[in-house]
Write an enzyme that holds these catalytic residues in place. Structure first.
Site, PDB file in Angstrom:
ATOM      1  N   CYS A  34      30.735 -25.960  92.683  1.00 22.81           N
ATOM      2  CA  CYS A  34      30.935 -25.620  94.092  1.00 22.81           C
ATOM      3  C   CYS A  34      32.342 -25.086  94.320  1.00 22.81           C
ATOM      4  O   CYS A  34      33.232 -25.258  93.496  1.00 22.81           O
ATOM      5  CB  CYS A  34      30.761 -26.865  94.985  1.00 22.81           C
ATOM      6  N   ASP A 444      64.526   1.867 103.351  1.00 19.23           N
ATOM      7  CA  ASP A 444      63.623   2.429 104.357  1.00 19.23           C
ATOM      8  C   ASP A 444      64.274   2.347 105.743  1.00 19.23           C
ATOM      9  O   ASP A 444      64.779   1.280 106.142  1.00 19.23           O
ATOM     10  CB  ASP A 444      62.299   1.658 104.341  1.00 19.23           C
TER      11      ASP A 444
END
Length: 497
Positions: A34, A444
């Site tokens: 599971c 940037d």
């Protein structure tokens, strides 16, 4: 994590979905495995054992739980932030390399012997490349069984099985049901985590992720930078064309609170697995927001941004070479200008496609097609034309590889050696094409502007020094910093703020 028994038991007892895909719980008494968040009553501690992959569970003789469907849980985030052999191998296996080229092909791409690759995967994941690819084929088979009316023989070969007998045996072994029994169960319950419908040539499915997920910058970035003819925003979905090994496709991706809706139109169903893998990679759906946001919150100047809109992902790409070309076209120009340059390339060199549902017209041209382009036809400065044609030539002849199995540092070194490739271009390719979660863009202009507004250092050197505390998640810090600016990449058109 699967070796930390106490931590795994706590996660299972609390049904903590954040650990889905990190490890799998195998129950010794029922022989079922599971995901940690399985809704059934947890077994006794002594009856639980833990594995790092679904393939390892299957190889040990455990069957997939019919309630929690562990084979369709989000992928392990381990393969996102690591650049070692095992992580690169897992990314290539998810991209279908073993099914198309076999283990020798996988090993060749990684630059190791097949024996070395097998040994490393067995040591860390408890399963070799064939078993991992088999587990992936089983999941693809179940998806097709439950979401289409295709004959089982067609499904077997579409999922990558060599024979119908192997297909039948694998489905029975993994799911404890014959293929026909799997299909018969679908009307009796909702198909959690997968598709709800399948028409001729079109598949609808649900792509799971670890919550939270903030779609604003993720879809906003893809929409704002979308190339006309290749990408579009239509009826609440980001749509784009896909160039795939056996043909082409169109993906439509729609954000929902608990999943991403995905509609795939494929010319060849054998491309289903790789199309899903590329869509998940594009949207960074296997990220671990708890770990990422937790570390970024430790910086008091970033914490308010994270608390305001947690779960930001890094918008990536479905084609690394395509993104590299687009990064060069976007050097020192506006977003609108970059889209215009890319659209011209697409119209001139892209392969036309038919899109009955929208306005997509072409595949983005690959390096082989672009290798024949006339530099004089490009409305770019001469130096930029040289940068583009040199990149395309190296991508076409294999001198530079940006694929899933590429080492991030090696790719950076090769790109840096090309004319016109400065730190910004190299790092944006590392962030969005290579998938390096620690790629950083201190030069940037948007990042520097946001840093100044927040009171962070705003010179590249000083900001890089401050960002050392954000590692290895600096690419995610970039997303939060970009969000400070009022820019179209930070919002979905028509979506309320």
């Amino acid at each position: 994590m699967h070796t930390d028994t106490e931590r795994c038991v706590r996660a299972v007892r609390s049904k903590d979905a954040r650990f889905d895909g990190w490890f799998f719980t195998a129950v010794l008494t029922t022989r079922i495995y599971c995901r940690p968040s399985c809704p059934v009553v947890p077994p006794k501690d002594r009856n639980m054992t833990f594995y790092p992959s679904a393939a390892a569970c299957q190889q040990a003789g455990f069957r997939a739980c019919k309630r929690c469907r562990p084979d369709s849980s989000p992928g392990s985030p381990e393969w996102n932030h690591r650049a070692d052999l095992v992580a690169r191998a897992m990314r290539l296996i998810a991209d279908g390399v073993v099914d198309r080229e076999g283990v020798p092909g996988l090993a060749a791409r990684l630059g190791y012997s097949a024996r070395q690759v097998e040994r490393q995967l067995l040591a860390e994941l408890g399963a070799g490349p064939l078993a991992l690819a088999r587990a992936q084929r089983a999941q693809t088979a179940r998806l097709l069984i439950e979401t289409t009316a295709l004959p089982m023989g067609d499904i077997a070969f579409a999922a990558g099985f060599s024979s119908i007998r192997t297909f039948n045996d694998t489905v029975r072994e993994v799911f404890a049901l014959a293929p026909g029994e799997l299909r018969a169960r679908v009307p009796k319950r909702a198909a959690a985590g997968t598709a709800a419908s399948g028409t001729s040539g079109v598949l609808s499915l649900r792509l799971p992720f670890r919550a939270p997920l903030n779609p604003d910058n993720l879809f906003g970035h893809l929409i704002a930078t979308g190339v006309p003819g290749v990408e579009e925003w239509r009826d609440g979905a980001y749509r784009r064309t896909l160039s795939l090994p056996y043909g082409h496709g169109i993906a439509a991706l729609t954000p929902h609170p608990d999943h991403i809706g995905c509609r795939l139109s494929l010319t060849d169903l054998r491309d289903l697995t790789i199309a899903i893998s590329r869509c998940r990679r594009l949207l960074d759906l296997d990220a671990d927001p708890a770990a990422i946001d937790g570390q970024l919150r430790a910086d008091p100047l970033l914490a308010p941004l994270v608390d305001k809109a947690p779960g930001r992902r890094v918008p990536r790409t479905v084609d690394e070479a395509e993104f590299a070309v687009r990064a060069v076209l976007g050097q020192q120009v506006s977003t609108a200008a970059a889209r215009t340059h890319a659209a011209r390339l697409v119209t001139a060199y892209g392969e036309p496609v038919d899109d009955p549902e929208g306005g997509l017209t072409h595949l983005f041209p690959g390096p082989e097609r672009l290798a024949s382009l006339d530099p004089g036809s490009l409305a770019l400065p001469r130096s930029r034309r040289t940068t583009l044609t040199t990149l395309v030539r190296h991508l076409a002849d294999g001198g530079i590889s940006l694929g899933s199995g590429t080492g991030w540092d090696e790719a950076r070194d090769r790109l840096t050696a090309l004319p016109g490739f400065g730190p910004w271009t190299v790092e944006v390719i590392a962030m969005r094409a290579l998938g390096d979660p620690d790629a950083f863009l201190p030069s940037d202009l948007g990042i520097r502007r946001s840093a100044r507004e927040l009171g962070l250092p705003h010179t590249p050197a000083a900001l890089t020094a401050r960002a050392a505390a954000w590692r290895p998640w600096r690419a995610y810090a970039v997303q939060y910093l970009w969000a400070v600016d009022d820019h179209p990449i930070n919002s979905i058109p028509g979506r309320d703020a």
